[in-house]
Design a protein around this motif. Structure first.
Motif, PDB file in Angstrom:
ATOM      1  N   ARG A  17      -1.542  15.170  -5.055  1.00  0.00           N
ATOM      2  CA  ARG A  17      -0.448  16.120  -4.926  1.00  0.00           C
ATOM      3  C   ARG A  17      -0.448  17.102  -6.081  1.00  0.00           C
ATOM      4  NH1 ARG A  17       5.085  12.981  -4.830  1.00  0.00           N
ATOM      5  NH2 ARG A  17       3.900  12.164  -6.590  1.00  0.00           N
ATOM      6  N   SER A  18      -0.622  16.607  -7.291  1.00  0.00           N
ATOM      7  CA  SER A  18      -0.499  17.464  -8.471  1.00  0.00           C
ATOM      8  C   SER A  18      -1.863  17.887  -9.023  1.00  0.00           C
ATOM      9  CB  SER A  18       0.252  16.710  -9.576  1.00  0.00           C
ATOM     10  OG  SER A  18      -0.538  15.636 -10.028  1.00  0.00           O
ATOM     11  N   SER A  34      -3.121  15.431 -11.767  1.00  0.00           N
ATOM     12  CA  SER A  34      -3.866  14.228 -11.383  1.00  0.00           C
ATOM     13  C   SER A  34      -5.288  14.569 -10.964  1.00  0.00           C
ATOM     14  CB  SER A  34      -3.170  13.500 -10.230  1.00  0.00           C
ATOM     15  OG  SER A  34      -1.970  12.925 -10.686  1.00  0.00           O
ATOM     16  N   ILE A  90      -5.047   9.677  -5.925  1.00  0.00           N
ATOM     17  CA  ILE A  90      -5.952   9.122  -6.929  1.00  0.00           C
ATOM     18  C   ILE A  90      -5.136   8.436  -8.033  1.00  0.00           C
ATOM     19  CG2 ILE A  90      -6.166  11.320  -8.200  1.00  0.00           C
ATOM     20  CD1 ILE A  90      -9.193   9.091  -7.378  1.00  0.00           C
ATOM     21  N   GLY A  91      -4.184   7.608  -7.581  1.00  0.00           N
ATOM     22  CA  GLY A  91      -3.345   6.863  -8.524  1.00  0.00           C
ATOM     23  C   GLY A  91      -4.007   5.550  -8.903  1.00  0.00           C
ATOM     24  N   LEU A  92      -3.198   4.528  -9.139  1.00  0.00           N
ATOM     25  CA  LEU A  92      -3.740   3.234  -9.557  1.00  0.00           C
ATOM     26  C   LEU A  92      -4.830   2.737  -8.605  1.00  0.00           C
ATOM     27  CD1 LEU A  92      -3.551   0.591 -11.325  1.00  0.00           C
ATOM     28  CD2 LEU A  92      -2.051  -0.267  -9.537  1.00  0.00           C
ATOM     29  N   ILE A  93      -4.517   2.708  -7.329  1.00  0.00           N
ATOM     30  CA  ILE A  93      -5.452   2.127  -6.361  1.00  0.00           C
ATOM     31  C   ILE A  93      -6.606   3.086  -6.075  1.00  0.00           C
ATOM     32  CG2 ILE A  93      -5.709   1.171  -4.049  1.00  0.00           C
ATOM     33  CD1 ILE A  93      -4.040  -0.585  -5.911  1.00  0.00           C
ATOM     34  N   SER A 107       0.367  -1.145   1.643  1.00  0.00           N
ATOM     35  CA  SER A 107       0.784  -2.535   1.591  1.00  0.00           C
ATOM     36  C   SER A 107       1.386  -3.039   2.904  1.00  0.00           C
ATOM     37  CB  SER A 107       1.803  -2.709   0.470  1.00  0.00           C
ATOM     38  OG  SER A 107       1.311  -2.114  -0.712  1.00  0.00           O
ATOM     39  N   GLU A 146       0.945  -6.392  -6.935  1.00  0.00           N
ATOM     40  CA  GLU A 146       0.569  -5.498  -5.826  1.00  0.00           C
ATOM     41  C   GLU A 146       1.778  -4.640  -5.525  1.00  0.00           C
ATOM     42  OE1 GLU A 146       0.037  -5.201  -1.589  1.00  0.00           O
ATOM     43  OE2 GLU A 146       0.720  -4.077  -3.255  1.00  0.00           O
ATOM     44  N   VAL A 155      -4.999   2.075   2.002  1.00  0.00           N
ATOM     45  CA  VAL A 155      -4.822   0.903   1.138  1.00  0.00           C
ATOM     46  C   VAL A 155      -3.369   0.440   1.115  1.00  0.00           C
ATOM     47  CG1 VAL A 155      -6.747   1.541  -0.368  1.00  0.00           C
ATOM     48  CG2 VAL A 155      -4.436   2.369  -0.901  1.00  0.00           C
ATOM     49  N   THR A 205      -2.037   6.950  -0.930  1.00  0.00           N
ATOM     50  CA  THR A 205      -0.736   7.527  -1.303  1.00  0.00           C
ATOM     51  C   THR A 205       0.364   6.607  -0.784  1.00  0.00           C
ATOM     52  OG1 THR A 205      -0.702   8.758   0.788  1.00  0.00           O
ATOM     53  CG2 THR A 205      -1.674   9.880  -1.105  1.00  0.00           C
ATOM     54  N   ALA A 218      -4.322  -6.497  -4.620  1.00  0.00           N
ATOM     55  CA  ALA A 218      -4.612  -6.416  -6.043  1.00  0.00           C
ATOM     56  C   ALA A 218      -3.851  -5.215  -6.564  1.00  0.00           C
ATOM     57  CB  ALA A 218      -6.105  -6.210  -6.264  1.00  0.00           C
ATOM     58  N   GLY A 219      -3.392  -5.293  -7.776  1.00  0.00           N
ATOM     59  CA  GLY A 219      -2.643  -4.167  -8.329  1.00  0.00           C
ATOM     60  C   GLY A 219      -2.010  -4.557  -9.642  1.00  0.00           C
ATOM     61  N   GLY A 227      -0.803   5.929 -11.445  1.00  0.00           N
ATOM     62  CA  GLY A 227      -1.537   7.111 -11.880  1.00  0.00           C
ATOM     63  C   GLY A 227      -3.014   6.867 -12.111  1.00  0.00           C
TER      64      GLY A 227
HETATM   65  N1  LIG Z   1       0.280  -0.497  -6.921  1.00  0.00           N
HETATM   66  C1  LIG Z   1      -0.158  -1.573  -6.345  1.00  0.00           C
HETATM   67  O1  LIG Z   1      -0.074  -2.638  -6.962  1.00  0.00           O
HETATM   68  C2  LIG Z   1      -0.739  -1.505  -4.939  1.00  0.00           C
HETATM   69  C3  LIG Z   1      -1.533  -2.571  -4.469  1.00  0.00           C
HETATM   70  C4  LIG Z   1      -2.077  -2.507  -3.195  1.00  0.00           C
HETATM   71  C5  LIG Z   1      -1.811  -1.404  -2.390  1.00  0.00           C
HETATM   72  N2  LIG Z   1      -1.027  -0.383  -2.860  1.00  0.00           N
HETATM   73  C6  LIG Z   1      -0.796   0.778  -1.995  1.00  0.00           C
HETATM   74  O2  LIG Z   1      -1.561   1.830  -2.541  1.00  0.00           O
HETATM   75  C7  LIG Z   1      -0.937   3.081  -2.263  1.00  0.00           C
HETATM   76  C8  LIG Z   1      -0.915   3.904  -3.541  1.00  0.00           C
HETATM   77  O3  LIG Z   1      -0.329   3.149  -4.568  1.00  0.00           O
HETATM   78  P1  LIG Z   1      -0.678   3.419  -6.100  1.00  0.00           P
HETATM   79  O4  LIG Z   1      -0.148   2.247  -6.853  1.00  0.00           O
HETATM   80  O5  LIG Z   1      -2.078   3.786  -6.265  1.00  0.00           O
HETATM   81  O6  LIG Z   1       0.261   4.684  -6.387  1.00  0.00           O
HETATM   82  P2  LIG Z   1       0.194   5.761  -7.583  1.00  0.00           P
HETATM   83  O7  LIG Z   1      -0.545   5.225  -8.760  1.00  0.00           O
HETATM   84  O8  LIG Z   1       1.588   6.221  -7.769  1.00  0.00           O
HETATM   85  O9  LIG Z   1      -0.670   6.959  -6.934  1.00  0.00           O
HETATM   86  C9  LIG Z   1      -0.233   7.631  -5.796  1.00  0.00           C
HETATM   87  C10 LIG Z   1      -1.158   8.802  -5.506  1.00  0.00           C
HETATM   88  O10 LIG Z   1      -0.696   9.435  -4.296  1.00  0.00           O
HETATM   89  C11 LIG Z   1      -0.400  10.819  -4.554  1.00  0.00           C
HETATM   90  N3  LIG Z   1       0.814  11.171  -3.772  1.00  0.00           N
HETATM   91  C12 LIG Z   1       2.044  10.642  -3.967  1.00  0.00           C
HETATM   92  N4  LIG Z   1       2.900  11.154  -3.051  1.00  0.00           N
HETATM   93  C13 LIG Z   1       2.203  12.012  -2.298  1.00  0.00           C
HETATM   94  C14 LIG Z   1       2.535  12.849  -1.208  1.00  0.00           C
HETATM   95  N5  LIG Z   1       3.784  12.860  -0.713  1.00  0.00           N
HETATM   96  N6  LIG Z   1       1.540  13.593  -0.679  1.00  0.00           N
HETATM   97  C15 LIG Z   1       0.303  13.572  -1.190  1.00  0.00           C
HETATM   98  N7  LIG Z   1      -0.070  12.797  -2.219  1.00  0.00           N
HETATM   99  C16 LIG Z   1       0.868  12.026  -2.761  1.00  0.00           C
HETATM  100  C17 LIG Z   1      -0.150  10.898  -6.012  1.00  0.00           C
HETATM  101  O11 LIG Z   1      -0.416  12.214  -6.450  1.00  0.00           O
HETATM  102  P3  LIG Z   1       0.113  12.670  -7.920  1.00  0.00           P
HETATM  103  O12 LIG Z   1      -0.654  11.807  -8.891  1.00  0.00           O
HETATM  104  O13 LIG Z   1      -0.305  14.074  -7.985  1.00  0.00           O
HETATM  105  O14 LIG Z   1       1.574  12.408  -7.908  1.00  0.00           O
HETATM  106  C18 LIG Z   1      -1.156   9.890  -6.575  1.00  0.00           C
HETATM  107  O15 LIG Z   1      -2.416  10.452  -6.674  1.00  0.00           O
HETATM  108  C19 LIG Z   1       0.443   2.764  -1.681  1.00  0.00           C
HETATM  109  O16 LIG Z   1       0.420   2.979  -0.289  1.00  0.00           O
HETATM  110  C20 LIG Z   1       0.622   1.295  -1.934  1.00  0.00           C
HETATM  111  O17 LIG Z   1       1.349   0.655  -0.899  1.00  0.00           O
HETATM  112  C21 LIG Z   1      -0.514  -0.415  -4.120  1.00  0.00           C
END
Ligand SMILES: NC(=O)c1ccc[n+]([C@@H]2O[C@H](COP(=O)([O-])OP(=O)(O)OC[C@H]3O[C@@H](n4cnc5c(N)ncnc54)[C@H](OP(=O)(O)O)[C@@H]3O)[C@@H](O)[C@H]2O)c1
Ligand SMILES: NC(=O)c1ccc[n+]([C@@H]2O[C@H](COP(=O)([O-])OP(=O)(O)OC[C@H]3O[C@@H](n4cnc5c(N)ncnc54)[C@H](OP(=O)(O)O)[C@@H]3O)[C@@H](O)[C@H]2O)c1
Lengths: 312, 312
Positions: free
Chosen positions: A40-41, A44, A15-18, A102, B312, A100, A75, A128-129, A134
């Motif tokens: 994970r935490s 969050s 439940i991070g950014l995306i 990349s 992204e 979701v 994740t 998008a991102g 978080g």
């Molecule tokens: N950021 C971008 O711009 C973007 C755009 C498009 C697609 N994506 C894709 O979206 C996905 C998530 O990205 P995000 O930007 O949303 O990341 P994020 O904000 O860092 O959130 C990641 C989430 O995954 C959880 N997590 C991390 N490691 C884990 C593990 N080993 N096991 C279980 N849960 C875990 C985290 O839990 P905690 O909060 O408890 O650590 C958090 O809730 C990635 O696959 C990325 O490729 C990202």
């Protein structure tokens, strides 16, 4: 403005950014009967509950997916396999597993074999991102007018694809279905290579002895600072992208390097015409991107003029 | 809000983005008794008059500089020599010749020998700009809180340096005096290399057969579009920068390439730790740039969330 739900129970793993942006957009549209999430935490998970963007949280991923119609992995890519192993047995027959991430071929290859009969795999990627992470960084409008690419396996059930597609359209995206390998090549160029180059130039700058860190910061308005924003993106996410899309990234990187050597040669030999030609050719693309609604035309990203205006 | 003029007559050679921004800022502050300008085209001269940002225009550069206390070259670097030859005879004794060019050692080397006895050469470079060009693109706030680097010759008269310095401070800049060669090295890193890389990646993208132009545009929100903005900068200006700062650019470029090969190796061999380490190191610089007031902290350059938000 609750419409007719597209999904009965939606489970978000991560439940991070995306993930949190998706939760917000689904809530806003009343697109799911219930939104459950896990992270994970505990922190969050608690934040997600407190923000009111999900209806229920679970610490155990298997509990989160029980009875869900649609499960979306949000994740980092390299966590997918372990997570899928731990939830596979709890997935309802007829459920859809999506994500979701990349990179897409890796998802098909690594998760396909882990799924029980009757569970549909529909990998997805919202293009998008931001560079933030978080649950608090998300916002419901993130996907508005952005493309979301879906890369179903060849034998994917049409209803499964249609449902995932409908959900992304309902949160504001434009959906494109394509071959996973083609997605990975296109994104290697439009996203992974730009990030790699940005990380690299910021790394080079911090190692150079001839120019102090203080100077790099002071004179960053000359262009450098634009790269630092991209290079502030999440290290785990991007490590995973490069490790799971290795071939496509190495391919576009070698083209980039080849072109860079030609440019280097033009500079060394004072070939002003070659430089001028390239610099003229690259202007047109910008105009097309603005016209396609993928960027604002404001110079300097609409940085307030009196405050942040610059480049050089 | 007219203050006490710092300069009696100010002559601007070239009235594009930088020249017209300087004219606007000088007018706003009442910093010159008279602002005269010239430009290559009648159209630009007429625009400057119509906008009311200068008091007088001249088609002949020599007529524009006659009787001026301070002359500032605001044209592309490679035009400097011919312009200086054509105005040298008309420069008043005690006049100061300055400029705004993005490269500095070249200015000292090429213009120094052309100036008559008693004319002071004080090269300058405001580290502020956008990717736009022409007299209408300028704005008075462009230099606010940005650095302006002055690189006087060793034997420069202190009063001449003091006057140019006072003018830049009065238009909102912070002034730094440094060795021209050091300026060129620092800017090769923080400005010229980023532009080169951006031009190159946009060039690579438009040549790649495996991904269509349409796809590059559609998926540009993945990071690519940030590079297209920089790569939309003026071709003439940037050709001249690379031709006049060749050595310093080639030097930082070779460091960049070396580092890129190491990164390529890490991807090829799946060295996740090396990637993670670099990606973590590069985050800190961003924070420092924001803290130094050289960038806003808003993710995604403050693009309106509902409208342009992405990366992204
Ligand atoms: N950021 C971008 O711009 C973007 C755009 C498009 C697609 N994506 C894709 O979206 C996905 C998530 O990205 P995000 O930007 O949303 O990341 P994020 O904000 O860092 O959130 C990641 C989430 O995954 C959880 N997590 C991390 N490691 C884990 C593990 N080993 N096991 C279980 N849960 C875990 C985290 O839990 P905690 O909060 O408890 O650590 C958090 O809730 C990635 O696959 C990325 O490729 C990202
Ligand atoms: N753009 C930036 O971000 C930036 C930042 C810092 C420093 N600089 C430096 O500022 C200088 C000007 O850049 P700019 O962005 O202001 O450019 P610009 O908007 O394109 O304006 C250039 C001006 O110079 C005139 N000019 C061009 N070629 C000429 C020639 N051969 N002879 C006489 N006049 C000529 C043009 O006249 P016409 O209008 O009639 O064509 C125009 O008035 C460059 O040396 C550049 O390195 C630029």
């Amino acid at each position: 403005m609750a419409g007719k739900p597209i999904v009965g129970r939606l489970a978000l793993i991560g439940i991070g950014l995306i993930g949190s942006s998706l939760a917000r957009a689904v809530k806003r549209g009343g697109l799911a009967g219930e939104i459950v999430c896990t992270a994970r935490s505990a922190r969050s998970r608690e934040t997600a509950l407190r923000l009111g963007i999900v209806d229920r949280v679970e610490s155990d991923p298997a509990a989160a997916v029980a009875g869900a119609d649609l499960v979306v992995l949000c994740t980092p890519l390299q966590s997918y396999e372990a997570i899928t192993k731990s939830i596979a047995g709890a997935l309802a027959p007829g459920a859809i597993l999506s994500d979701v991430g990349s990179v897409k071929q890796h998802v098909l290859d690594s998760l396909g074999p882990l799924l029980p009969e009757g569970v549909h795999l529909v990998p997805g990627h919202p293009i998008a991102g931001t560079e933030e992470s978080g649950p608090e960084a998300g916002f419901a409008e993130l996907f508005d007018n952005r493309w979301c690419v879906l890369t179903p396996a060849e034998d994917c059930a049409p209803e499964a694809l249609a449902k995932v597609s409908a959900l992304w359209e309902a949160v504001g995206s434009r959906v494109e279905v394509m071959d996973a390998r083609h997605h990975d090549r296109a994104l290697a160029l439009t996203s992974h290579l730009p990030h790699l180059i940005a990380y690299n130039i910021v790394g080079t700058a911090s190692d150079l002895e001839a120019v102090t860190a203080q100077e790099v910061i002071k004179y960053s308005a000359g262009g450098f600072r634009d790269f630092t924003r991209i290079a502030a993106s999440d290290p785990t996410m991007w490590r995973d992208v490069f490790l799971t899309n290795r071939e496509a990234v190495l391919e576009v990187l070698s083209r980039f390097t080849e072109d860079l050597f030609a440019l280097q040669r033009a500079i060394r030999w004072g070939d002003g015409d070659a430089l001028f030609d390239l610099f003229t050719r690259t202007r047109a693309i910008r105009r097309q991107i603005v016209e396609a609604g993928q960027e604002t035309a404001a110079p300097d990203f609409g940085r307030p003029h009196g405050d942040g205006g610059a480049d050089e």
